[in-house]
Every structure is written in structure tokens, then in C-alpha cells.
Design an enzyme around this catalytic site. Structure first.
Site, PDB file in Angstrom:
ATOM      1  N   TYR A 291       5.148  -6.675  17.112  1.00 11.79           N
ATOM      2  CA  TYR A 291       5.304  -5.550  16.196  1.00 11.79           C
ATOM      3  C   TYR A 291       6.088  -4.415  16.862  1.00 11.79           C
ATOM      4  O   TYR A 291       7.110  -3.973  16.353  1.00 11.79           O
ATOM      5  CB  TYR A 291       3.905  -5.074  15.785  1.00 11.79           C
ATOM      6  CG  TYR A 291       3.883  -4.027  14.698  1.00 11.79           C
ATOM      7  CD1 TYR A 291       4.342  -4.317  13.408  1.00 11.79           C
ATOM      8  CD2 TYR A 291       3.366  -2.761  14.943  1.00 11.79           C
ATOM      9  CE1 TYR A 291       4.292  -3.356  12.408  1.00 11.79           C
ATOM     10  CE2 TYR A 291       3.312  -1.803  13.945  1.00 11.79           C
ATOM     11  CZ  TYR A 291       3.769  -2.108  12.678  1.00 11.79           C
ATOM     12  OH  TYR A 291       3.725  -1.160  11.685  1.00 11.79           O
TER      13      TYR A 291
ATOM     14  N   ALA B 271      10.751   2.244   8.051  1.00  9.86           N
ATOM     15  CA  ALA B 271       9.385   2.567   8.479  1.00  9.86           C
ATOM     16  C   ALA B 271       9.161   1.982   9.862  1.00  9.86           C
ATOM     17  O   ALA B 271       8.860   0.801  10.008  1.00  9.86           O
ATOM     18  CB  ALA B 271       8.388   1.990   7.485  1.00  9.86           C
TER      19      ALA B 271
ATOM     20  N   ASP C  97      11.732 -12.615  -0.154  1.00  7.13           N
ATOM     21  CA  ASP C  97      11.476 -12.423   1.271  1.00  7.13           C
ATOM     22  C   ASP C  97      12.754 -11.858   1.891  1.00  7.13           C
ATOM     23  O   ASP C  97      13.821 -12.477   1.764  1.00  7.13           O
ATOM     24  CB  ASP C  97      11.137 -13.787   1.884  1.00  7.13           C
ATOM     25  CG  ASP C  97      10.599 -13.652   3.289  1.00  7.13           C
ATOM     26  OD1 ASP C  97      11.046 -12.733   4.003  1.00  7.13           O
ATOM     27  OD2 ASP C  97       9.743 -14.467   3.663  1.00  7.13           O
TER      28      ASP C  97
ATOM     29  N   PHE D 127       0.837  -1.216   0.000  1.00  4.92           N
ATOM     30  CA  PHE D 127       0.000   0.000   0.000  1.00  4.92           C
ATOM     31  C   PHE D 127       0.867   1.259   0.000  1.00  4.92           C
ATOM     32  O   PHE D 127       0.887   2.020  -0.980  1.00  4.92           O
ATOM     33  CB  PHE D 127      -0.929  -0.080   1.216  1.00  4.92           C
ATOM     34  CG  PHE D 127      -1.498   1.228   1.700  1.00  4.92           C
ATOM     35  CD1 PHE D 127      -2.205   2.062   0.847  1.00  4.92           C
ATOM     36  CD2 PHE D 127      -1.331   1.605   3.029  1.00  4.92           C
ATOM     37  CE1 PHE D 127      -2.743   3.266   1.322  1.00  4.92           C
ATOM     38  CE2 PHE D 127      -1.865   2.792   3.505  1.00  4.92           C
ATOM     39  CZ  PHE D 127      -2.568   3.621   2.644  1.00  4.92           C
TER      40      PHE D 127
ATOM     41  N   ASP E  98       9.151  -7.606  -2.660  1.00  2.12           N
ATOM     42  CA  ASP E  98       8.016  -7.897  -1.773  1.00  2.12           C
ATOM     43  C   ASP E  98       7.801  -9.408  -1.763  1.00  2.12           C
ATOM     44  O   ASP E  98       7.935 -10.053  -2.807  1.00  2.12           O
ATOM     45  CB  ASP E  98       6.758  -7.190  -2.321  1.00  2.12           C
ATOM     46  CG  ASP E  98       5.673  -7.021  -1.274  1.00  2.12           C
ATOM     47  OD1 ASP E  98       5.454  -7.967  -0.486  1.00  2.12           O
ATOM     48  OD2 ASP E  98       5.037  -5.964  -1.242  1.00  2.12           O
ATOM     49  N   ASN E  99       7.450  -9.966  -0.613  1.00  2.00           N
ATOM     50  CA  ASN E  99       7.113 -11.396  -0.597  1.00  2.00           C
ATOM     51  C   ASN E  99       5.603 -11.592  -0.741  1.00  2.00           C
ATOM     52  O   ASN E  99       5.118 -12.715  -0.706  1.00  2.00           O
ATOM     53  CB  ASN E  99       7.625 -12.073   0.685  1.00  2.00           C
ATOM     54  CG  ASN E  99       6.857 -11.628   1.913  1.00  2.00           C
ATOM     55  OD1 ASN E  99       6.084 -10.666   1.858  1.00  2.00           O
ATOM     56  ND2 ASN E  99       7.055 -12.299   3.026  1.00  2.00           N
TER      57      ASN E  99
ATOM     58  N   LYS F  65       9.909  -3.479  15.965  1.00  2.00           N
ATOM     59  CA  LYS F  65      10.282  -2.160  15.433  1.00  2.00           C
ATOM     60  C   LYS F  65      11.328  -1.498  16.334  1.00  2.00           C
ATOM     61  O   LYS F  65      12.226  -0.805  15.861  1.00  2.00           O
ATOM     62  CB  LYS F  65       9.043  -1.258  15.322  1.00  2.00           C
ATOM     63  CG  LYS F  65       8.018  -1.720  14.288  1.00  2.00           C
ATOM     64  CD  LYS F  65       8.523  -1.531  12.874  1.00  2.00           C
ATOM     65  CE  LYS F  65       7.477  -1.895  11.833  1.00  2.00           C
ATOM     66  NZ  LYS F  65       7.987  -1.818  10.459  1.00  2.00           N
TER      67      LYS F  65
ATOM     68  N   TYR G 182      24.350   0.290  13.432  1.00  3.53           N
ATOM     69  CA  TYR G 182      25.005   0.268  12.116  1.00  3.53           C
ATOM     70  C   TYR G 182      25.471   1.665  11.724  1.00  3.53           C
ATOM     71  O   TYR G 182      26.539   1.839  11.152  1.00  3.53           O
ATOM     72  CB  TYR G 182      24.042  -0.285  11.043  1.00  3.53           C
ATOM     73  CG  TYR G 182      24.247  -1.748  10.752  1.00  3.53           C
ATOM     74  CD1 TYR G 182      23.879  -2.711  11.686  1.00  3.53           C
ATOM     75  CD2 TYR G 182      24.807  -2.179   9.552  1.00  3.53           C
ATOM     76  CE1 TYR G 182      24.060  -4.060  11.424  1.00  3.53           C
ATOM     77  CE2 TYR G 182      24.989  -3.525   9.280  1.00  3.53           C
ATOM     78  CZ  TYR G 182      24.621  -4.464  10.223  1.00  3.53           C
ATOM     79  OH  TYR G 182      24.810  -5.802   9.963  1.00  3.53           O
TER      80      TYR G 182
ATOM     81  N   GLY H 154       1.396  -7.409   0.803  1.00  5.60           N
ATOM     82  CA  GLY H 154       1.385  -6.583  -0.410  1.00  5.60           C
ATOM     83  C   GLY H 154       0.510  -7.212  -1.480  1.00  5.60           C
ATOM     84  O   GLY H 154       0.189  -8.390  -1.421  1.00  5.60           O
TER      85      GLY H 154
END
Ligand code: UDP
Length: 301
Positions: free
Chosen positions: A135, A104, A46, A1, A21-22, A139, A149, A26
Site C-alpha cells: 500500500y 488519494a 476495473d 465510502f 468501481d470494480n 501510493k 506526468y 466499494g
């Protein structure tokens, strides 16, 4: 999206785009219109598997991960792995190409809090055992990994904390509130209100969100930064608003509030305004009109 809207913008700006995208959440339909574009290509892959590219990559937009509670709770271990191992793989790709990387992240990292609006550096209290933790914790560890990193390899990293976003191409069965309410109204089904409906959210229209992410990619700002809309509304008022736009006769169906469903969500956008020179432009009413038009199109085939 979100990715499909971002790709439209990048192509319009003259960039070449490789979309990965896997297809767990999506939908190929969202990029169907790009099939003939020579500057666009798609790979079904993936990100739990390492990535290599012979073509030099300048920017990585890491939007991988389901974002709807329904989908990310469907396979919690996968959600954690995509955000930890997937981010690890993309950071290694960024390192080998010395490319910029934007991640994101989410407003979920704020957990349940009494502080409003939600500021980037406020203290948070999160349960590692919450159904939402796969989730939010995924994140959070990704944010920390990205910062490590950046420090160790001098990578150019960006972290957007995205608040609730909606608009055309959001999967109608995705389970999120705006797509649910519009679908239910268009089909003449009852509107499912979880809890008493007094919990609030602040909804950002997709084009605003994409502008915010694009501005972030072009700055040197590397701390987490909120991207969303400050217009806060209760779920019950949202239901009434969508009803008046589609079908006033629809009945409300009160259901149990999911565990740890946050009570209020509203971003503080001071940093975004200051460092990105960005603020959302589309009101909820305007955005809903565009979104309803899109879903009507789907229903009419
Ligand atoms: N919600 C609702 N009915 C629905 C779907 C969601 O009342 O059919 C509520 C949900 O409990 C939450 C809010 O709407 O309080 C936003 O839910 P969503 O899943 O869109 O996103 P969240 O902010 O929870 O990640």
C-alpha cells in the site's frame, strides 16, 4: 465510502458524475439513493483496464484502491497494481481529456517515524518488505508517476495524503478500528485491541475530508498535502470512548500487534490551512455520535 460522499457533494454542486468501481471494497448500497438521479451514472469497471470516454471529462477523482490494512494486504499484488497501473491508466485518461486529476494518497507514505506531527516534506524510512509496503509503496510510486506526468504533459495534478477517516457508509466489516469497535460494542462482542493500545491515530470525519479534497481540486497546489484531523487519540482511549457511548460492560481483548503497525499518526495541517484555506470542523465526539447512529440503523435493519 469516500467516493459516495464525494459524489453526493458533486451532485449537490450541480456537476455530472460518472462513478467507476470494480466493487472490490466499494458497496453499491452506498450509491443506491442516486439511482434515479439523471446527472449520475455508474460503471462497474476495473481501472487495471484502460478507460476511454466519448464524453468530455473535466475532473478525475482517483480514489481507487482498498484502504483498510485487512483488505489491501489480502491481495498485495493487486494493491500495488491498482496504485501503479491503475494510476497510469487514469493519468492517460486525464491526458487525453486534458482534465484535472486528484489522487488519494495516504499517511502510510510516512511509514514509522519519530517526527510528530507528520509534515509533508520530512524524511521517511520505509521497508519494502513490510506487510504494509504494498500500500505505502504503491501510493509512493503513484505520487512519483503523477508528478512525472505533470512535468512532461503539463497536467493539472493534485495529491492528497489522507489520514484515518471514518463516518457513515464505512463498511462495518472493513476491518478498520472505528468500524470494528462500534460493531463489536453493538453486538456485545469483546473489543479487539491490537498490542497495548498505546499507539495513536488522528481520525478525520468524512464530511471534513470531502471538503478538504474539494478545496484541493480547486487550487493550483500540486505538491502532496495532508488532509486529516489533528485530534490525536490512543487506541485504548478510543475503545473506552466508544464503550461509554454504547455499552460500558464490554470486555477488552488484547491481541498481537500487527507487524509494522505505526506507533503515532498525527498530521501537520499547516499547508492545508495555508494553501487550501481548509481545516476540519467536526470533533471526534461529534463524528462518533453520527457514525454510531448510522451503524445502529444498520443493526436495527
Ligand atoms: N486496531 C485495533 N483493533 C482493531 C482494529 C485496529 O487495535 O480491531 C488498531 C490497529 O492495530 C492500528 C489502529 O487501530 O494501530 C488503526 O488501525 P486501522 O486498521 O483502522 O488503520 P491504520 O491506521 O492501521 O491503517
Amino acid at each position: 465510502f469516500l467516493g459516495s460522499h464525494l459524489i453526493d457533494k458533486l451532485l449537490k454542486d450541480g456537476q455530472n458524475v460518472l462513478c467507476i468501481d470494480n466493487l472490490y471494497s466499494g458497496n453499491l448500497h452506498n450509491i443506491k439513493h442516486l439511482n434515479k438521479n439523471k446527472r449520475f451514472s455508474f460503471i462497474k469497471h476495473d481501472i487495471l483496464e484502460p478507460l476511454h470516454s466519448t464524453v468530455l471529462i473535466e475532473k478525475i477523482w482517483h480514489l481507487a484502491s482498498p484502504a483498510s490494512p485487512l483488505l489491501y494486504q489480502n491481495d498485495p499484488i493487486r494493491t500495488i497494481r491498482v496504485n501503479y497501473e491503475g494510476t497510469f491508466n487514469l493519468l492517460n485518461l486525464a491526458k487525453s481529456h486534458n482534465s484535472k486529476i486528484l489522487f488519494a494518497s495516504t499517511s502510510e507514505v510516512y511509514g514509522e517515524t519519530k517526527n510528530y506531527p507528520q509534515e509533508e516534506d520530512m524524511p521517511v524510512f520505509l521497508s519494502t518488505f513490510s506487510p504494509r509496503a504494498c500500500y505505502s509503496e504503491g501510493k509512493r510510486i503513484a505520487e512519483t508517476l503523477i508528478n512525472s506526468y505533470r512535468e512532461k504533459y503539463n497536467l493539472e495534478t493534485k495529491i492528497a495524503r489522507i489520514f484515518n477517516t471514518y463516518g457513515p457508509r464505512l463498511n462495518i466489516n472493513d476491518g478498520r478500528v472505528i468500524s470494528n469497535f462500534i460493531r463489536q460494542c453493538l453486538k456485545g462482542d469483546k473489543l479487539t485491541i491490537y498490542g497495548d493500545g498505546n499507539q495513536t491515530r488522528s481520525f478525520c470525519y468524512v464530511s471534513d475530508l470531502i471538503e478538504g479534497l474539494s478545496s484541493l481540486m480547486e487550487t493550483n497546489y500540486y505538491y502532496p498535502i495532508n488532509i486529516g484531523n489533528e485530534e490525536e487519540i490512543s487506541i485504548i482511549k478510543l475503545a473506552e470512548l466508544i464503550k461509554t457511548k454504547i455499552n460500558k460492560e464490554i470486555i477488552l481483548d488484547y491481541q498481537k500487534l500487527p507487524l509494522d503497525d505505526p506507533e503515532r499518526r498525527k498530521p501537520c495541517l499547516d499547508k492545508a490551512k495555508k494553501y487550501l484555506n481548509w481545516s476540519p470542523q467536526i470533533t471526534l465526539v461529534e463524528g462518533l455520535n453520527k457514525t454510531i447512529k448510522y451503524y445502529r440503523g444498520i443493526f436495527q435493519g
